[in-house]
Design an enzyme around this catalytic site. Structure first.
Site, PDB file in Angstrom:
ATOM      1  N   LYS A 181       5.562   6.434   5.023  1.00  0.00           N
ATOM      2  CA  LYS A 181       4.300   6.481   4.262  1.00  0.00           C
ATOM      3  C   LYS A 181       3.096   6.242   5.173  1.00  0.00           C
ATOM      4  CE  LYS A 181       3.335   1.810   3.194  1.00  0.00           C
ATOM      5  NZ  LYS A 181       2.207   1.110   3.724  1.00  0.00           N
ATOM      6  N   PHE A 214       3.048  -6.896  12.366  1.00  0.00           N
ATOM      7  CA  PHE A 214       3.945  -5.937  13.035  1.00  0.00           C
ATOM      8  C   PHE A 214       5.414  -6.259  12.817  1.00  0.00           C
ATOM      9  CE2 PHE A 214      -0.010  -6.325  15.506  1.00  0.00           C
ATOM     10  CZ  PHE A 214      -0.490  -5.039  15.356  1.00  0.00           C
ATOM     11  N   PHE A 264      13.965   2.942  20.556  1.00  0.00           N
ATOM     12  CA  PHE A 264      13.430   3.951  19.625  1.00  0.00           C
ATOM     13  C   PHE A 264      13.692   5.376  20.092  1.00  0.00           C
ATOM     14  CE2 PHE A 264      11.395   2.239  15.822  1.00  0.00           C
ATOM     15  CZ  PHE A 264      11.764   0.915  16.023  1.00  0.00           C
ATOM     16  N   THR A 296       0.877  -1.182   0.000  1.00  0.00           N
ATOM     17  CA  THR A 296       0.000   0.000   0.000  1.00  0.00           C
ATOM     18  C   THR A 296       0.910   1.227   0.000  1.00  0.00           C
ATOM     19  OG1 THR A 296      -0.116  -0.155   2.425  1.00  0.00           O
ATOM     20  CG2 THR A 296      -1.969  -1.041   1.184  1.00  0.00           C
ATOM     21  N   CYS A 338       7.604   1.596   5.601  1.00  0.00           N
ATOM     22  CA  CYS A 338       6.430   1.671   6.478  1.00  0.00           C
ATOM     23  C   CYS A 338       6.270   3.015   7.170  1.00  0.00           C
ATOM     24  CB  CYS A 338       6.500   0.561   7.531  1.00  0.00           C
ATOM     25  SG  CYS A 338       6.371  -1.068   6.788  1.00  0.00           S
ATOM     26  N   GLY A 382      13.262   5.794   8.078  1.00  0.00           N
ATOM     27  CA  GLY A 382      12.921   5.639   6.671  1.00  0.00           C
ATOM     28  C   GLY A 382      12.256   4.286   6.501  1.00  0.00           C
ATOM     29  N   LYS A 387      -2.464  -0.931  13.838  1.00  0.00           N
ATOM     30  CA  LYS A 387      -1.227  -0.944  13.060  1.00  0.00           C
ATOM     31  C   LYS A 387      -0.742   0.477  12.758  1.00  0.00           C
ATOM     32  CE  LYS A 387       2.202  -1.987  10.620  1.00  0.00           C
ATOM     33  NZ  LYS A 387       2.541  -2.976   9.652  1.00  0.00           N
ATOM     34  N   ARG A 412       9.238  -6.536  11.850  1.00  0.00           N
ATOM     35  CA  ARG A 412      10.306  -5.582  11.522  1.00  0.00           C
ATOM     36  C   ARG A 412      11.191  -6.238  10.480  1.00  0.00           C
ATOM     37  NH1 ARG A 412      12.928  -6.104  17.095  1.00  0.00           N
ATOM     38  NH2 ARG A 412      12.139  -8.177  16.634  1.00  0.00           N
ATOM     39  N   GLU A 413      11.549  -5.498   9.441  1.00  0.00           N
ATOM     40  CA  GLU A 413      12.502  -6.049   8.490  1.00  0.00           C
ATOM     41  C   GLU A 413      13.800  -6.342   9.251  1.00  0.00           C
ATOM     42  OE1 GLU A 413      12.810  -3.712   4.884  1.00  0.00           O
ATOM     43  OE2 GLU A 413      10.638  -3.486   4.883  1.00  0.00           O
TER      44      GLU A 413
HETATM   45  C1  UDX Z   1       8.423  -0.756  11.280  1.00  0.00           C
HETATM   46  C2  UDX Z   1       7.772  -1.206  12.590  1.00  0.00           C
HETATM   47  O1  UDX Z   1       8.780  -1.271  13.624  1.00  0.00           O
HETATM   48  C3  UDX Z   1       7.110  -2.559  12.418  1.00  0.00           C
HETATM   49  O2  UDX Z   1       6.467  -2.948  13.620  1.00  0.00           O
HETATM   50  C4  UDX Z   1       6.108  -2.446  11.292  1.00  0.00           C
HETATM   51  O3  UDX Z   1       5.506  -3.718  11.050  1.00  0.00           O
HETATM   52  C5  UDX Z   1       6.771  -1.949  10.027  1.00  0.00           C
HETATM   53  O4  UDX Z   1       7.424  -0.721  10.263  1.00  0.00           O
HETATM   54  P1  UDX Z   1      10.643  -1.439   9.973  1.00  0.00           P
HETATM   55  O5  UDX Z   1      10.218  -0.475   8.900  1.00  0.00           O
HETATM   56  O6  UDX Z   1      11.167  -2.776   9.582  1.00  0.00           O
HETATM   57  O7  UDX Z   1       9.442  -1.702  10.966  1.00  0.00           O
HETATM   58  O8  UDX Z   1      11.803  -0.682  10.790  1.00  0.00           O
HETATM   59  P2  UDX Z   1      12.066  -0.189  12.264  1.00  0.00           P
HETATM   60  O9  UDX Z   1      12.969  -1.129  12.954  1.00  0.00           O
HETATM   61  O10 UDX Z   1      10.832   0.206  12.961  1.00  0.00           O
HETATM   62  O11 UDX Z   1      12.929   1.134  11.938  1.00  0.00           O
HETATM   63  C6  UDX Z   1      12.341   2.189  11.186  1.00  0.00           C
HETATM   64  C7  UDX Z   1      13.318   3.301  10.964  1.00  0.00           C
HETATM   65  O12 UDX Z   1      13.537   4.016  12.172  1.00  0.00           O
HETATM   66  C8  UDX Z   1      14.697   2.897  10.467  1.00  0.00           C
HETATM   67  O13 UDX Z   1      15.097   3.772   9.432  1.00  0.00           O
HETATM   68  C9  UDX Z   1      15.578   3.047  11.690  1.00  0.00           C
HETATM   69  O14 UDX Z   1      16.908   3.324  11.358  1.00  0.00           O
HETATM   70  C10 UDX Z   1      14.912   4.224  12.376  1.00  0.00           C
HETATM   71  N1  UDX Z   1      15.163   4.298  13.826  1.00  0.00           N
HETATM   72  C11 UDX Z   1      14.760   3.285  14.637  1.00  0.00           C
HETATM   73  C12 UDX Z   1      15.777   5.417  14.358  1.00  0.00           C
HETATM   74  O15 UDX Z   1      16.144   6.359  13.652  1.00  0.00           O
HETATM   75  N2  UDX Z   1      15.989   5.471  15.720  1.00  0.00           N
HETATM   76  C13 UDX Z   1      15.606   4.477  16.551  1.00  0.00           C
HETATM   77  O16 UDX Z   1      15.823   4.612  17.763  1.00  0.00           O
HETATM   78  C14 UDX Z   1      14.967   3.344  15.991  1.00  0.00           C
END
Ligand code: UDX
Length: 438
Positions: free
Chosen positions: A268, A149, A254, A85, A265, A262, A209, A151-152
């Site tokens: 967008k 949910f 986090f 999506t 997910c 970026g 979500k 995480r990649e």
């Molecule tokens: C996210 C959600 O965590 C997941 O539950 C959902 O299903 C899909 O979207 P994902 O996109 O795989 O998962 O990545 P995530 O681990 O959440 O990280 C997202 C972004 O945040 C990354 O670019 C990461 O570098 C950044 N990030 C994460 C930070 O800049 N600081 C942090 O402390 C944590």
């Protein structure tokens, strides 16, 4: 159980393989022939730790196959919709073309009593519209929404052992209990292991979500906003995060300040949420997400500005080593990657960008062939006028300041992830610049 999974991208391919690994009989369906060929040969079409292993083992049992034909979904009791999506072109809203198309194409192959299960992240109200589409078609099938949910980078583990299950069930009592029974069967191993389950309505499941991702994005932008304040006051945002993170109500995860979030997910999803809230006449409720987005994008600019500043005001004709292209470590995904964005911006300012990444070079090259890509850290660092770390892969985090110092032309390090030992770099004579750190 016999399951079909429609859409074999990051979400669907892992879901299909993991469900087969758990003992179900699964067919994964996708329109992309190359992807289906790779998956059928037991090869993951993208980098995801643990996926190749379960693809091989599940395929060997005969319980996992892949196809480009929707007709192969016929005979499955449960059909997962796992198509993308993405953000609509020229708008913040989510593009539902693939979700609507998948359900429409699936309808002719549904048997009475089948359950269609949405896993894609969608604007609230989508499930209700799809349930109407199914009932108006005359198909005697049910719909549930079961957000994912994962995480990649940890997708296999997150799918096999999720931290929670959420079912958005149909409003009619009988259909709700039939749908729940089917989903309980699909997830029996997680449920037996004590995974918490929230059974609810469509709207709540869809919003769970979207709001989870909005919360995570907000948490990251919160600490990045503190980094901006730290930058003008001389405070250190990493120590600040450690200190506030010790409050269990806040938590340290986090709160990693840096170049920002970026991926396919978070960016967008917060934009689609704002667009949907505006459609619902409640734009003001999530207007703060626009700030979350703006803070996040400013951090990319900050990394570029710091690099320019460190090089005396211009990067023109300077060799800048960019460490990282993926949006985060353990992934080859470059969708909305802050790392790639920084590389492209520096190149636009005239720098010779030499970028490296353990897994994302092939994807980055397809999108931005104008950058120079090298396979090793050593090649990237050699004669660099400045180094910019933008994806915190293990090999970059553990970069040895002395070793790297001997390769580069100038010992200038812009640590876009605050992931290096700043003291060790300074002791080795580097000009070290972090984000939100003195
Ligand atoms: C996210 C959600 O965590 C997941 O539950 C959902 O299903 C899909 O979207 P994902 O996109 O795989 O998962 O990545 P995530 O681990 O959440 O990280 C997202 C972004 O945040 C990354 O670019 C990461 O570098 C950044 N990030 C994460 C930070 O800049 N600081 C942090 O402390 C944590």
């Amino acid at each position: 159980m016999k399951l079909s999974v429609i859409g074999c991208g990051y979400l669907g391919a892992v879901h299909a393989a993991a469900m087969a690994e758990l003992g179900h009989d699964v067919v994964g369906i996708d329109v992309d022939q190359a992807k289906i060929d790779a998956l059928s040969a037991g090869e993951a079409p993208f980098f995801e730790p643990g996926l190749p292993e379960i693809l091989v083992s599940a395929t060997a049992t005969g319980r996992l196959r892949f196809s480009t034909s929707m007709e192969d979904a016929k005979g499955s009791q449960v059909h997962f919709i796992a198509v993308g999506t993405p953000q609509k072109k020229g708008s913040y809203a989510a593009d539902l073309t693939y979700v609507n198309g998948a359900v429409r194409d699936l309808i002719p192959f549904l048997n009475p009593g089948d359950l269609v299960v949405g896993k894609s992240t969608v604007p609230v109200g989508t499930a209700e519209a799809l349930a109407s589409m199914i009932s108006e078609s005359g198909a005697d099938a049910m719909l549930a929404w079961n957000p994912e949910f994962l995480r990649e980078g940890f997708a296999v583990k997150d799918t096999i052992s999720p931290d929670r299950l959420v079912y958005g069930l149909p409003p009619e009592e009988q259909a709700a209990s039939a749908a729940k029974a089917l989903l309980d069967g699909v997830y029996s191993s997680a449920l037996n292991a004590g995974t918490p389950l929230i059974a609810t309505d469509y709207a709540t499941a869809e919003l769970v979500k979207v709001s989870a991702n909005a919360f995570l994005a907000t948490k990251i932008s919160f600490i990045n906003a503190m980094a901006e304040i730290a930058e003008v006051t001389g405070a250190d945002v990493t120590q600040l995060a450690d200190a506030i993170g010790l409050d269990v109500r806040i938590g340290r995860r986090f709160l990693g300040a840096g170049v920002g979030f970026g991926g396919g997910c978070l960016p967008k999803d917060i934009r689609a949420f704002t667009a949907r809230a505006e459609e619902l006449g409640r734009g003001e409720s999530v207007a703060f997400l626009k700030e979350v987005d703006a803070i996040n994008l400013r951090r990319r600019q900050r990394v570029v500005d710091l690099t320019v500043e460190s090089l005396g005001g211009s990067v023109n004709l300077k060799k800048v080593a960019v460490l990282g292209l993926a949006f985060k470590p353990y992934s080859d995904d470059i969708r909305d990657s802050p790392a790639l964005d920084v590389a492209v911006q520096l190149r636009g300012l005239g720098a010779t960008v030499v970028a490296t990444d353990p897994h994302a070079i092939a994807n980055a090259r397809k999108l931005h062939p104008q950058l120079d890509y090298v396979d090793t850290l050593e090649e990237a660092l050699t004669d660099a006028d400045a180094v910019v770390l933008v994806t915190e892969w293990e090999e970059f985090r553990h970069l040895d300041a002395e070793w790297a110092g001997r390769l580069v032309r100038n010992r200038i390090m812009v640590d876009g992830r605050n992931s290096l030992d700043s003291a060790a770099f300074r002791a080795a004579g580097w000009t070290y610049r972090g984000l939100g750190r003195p």
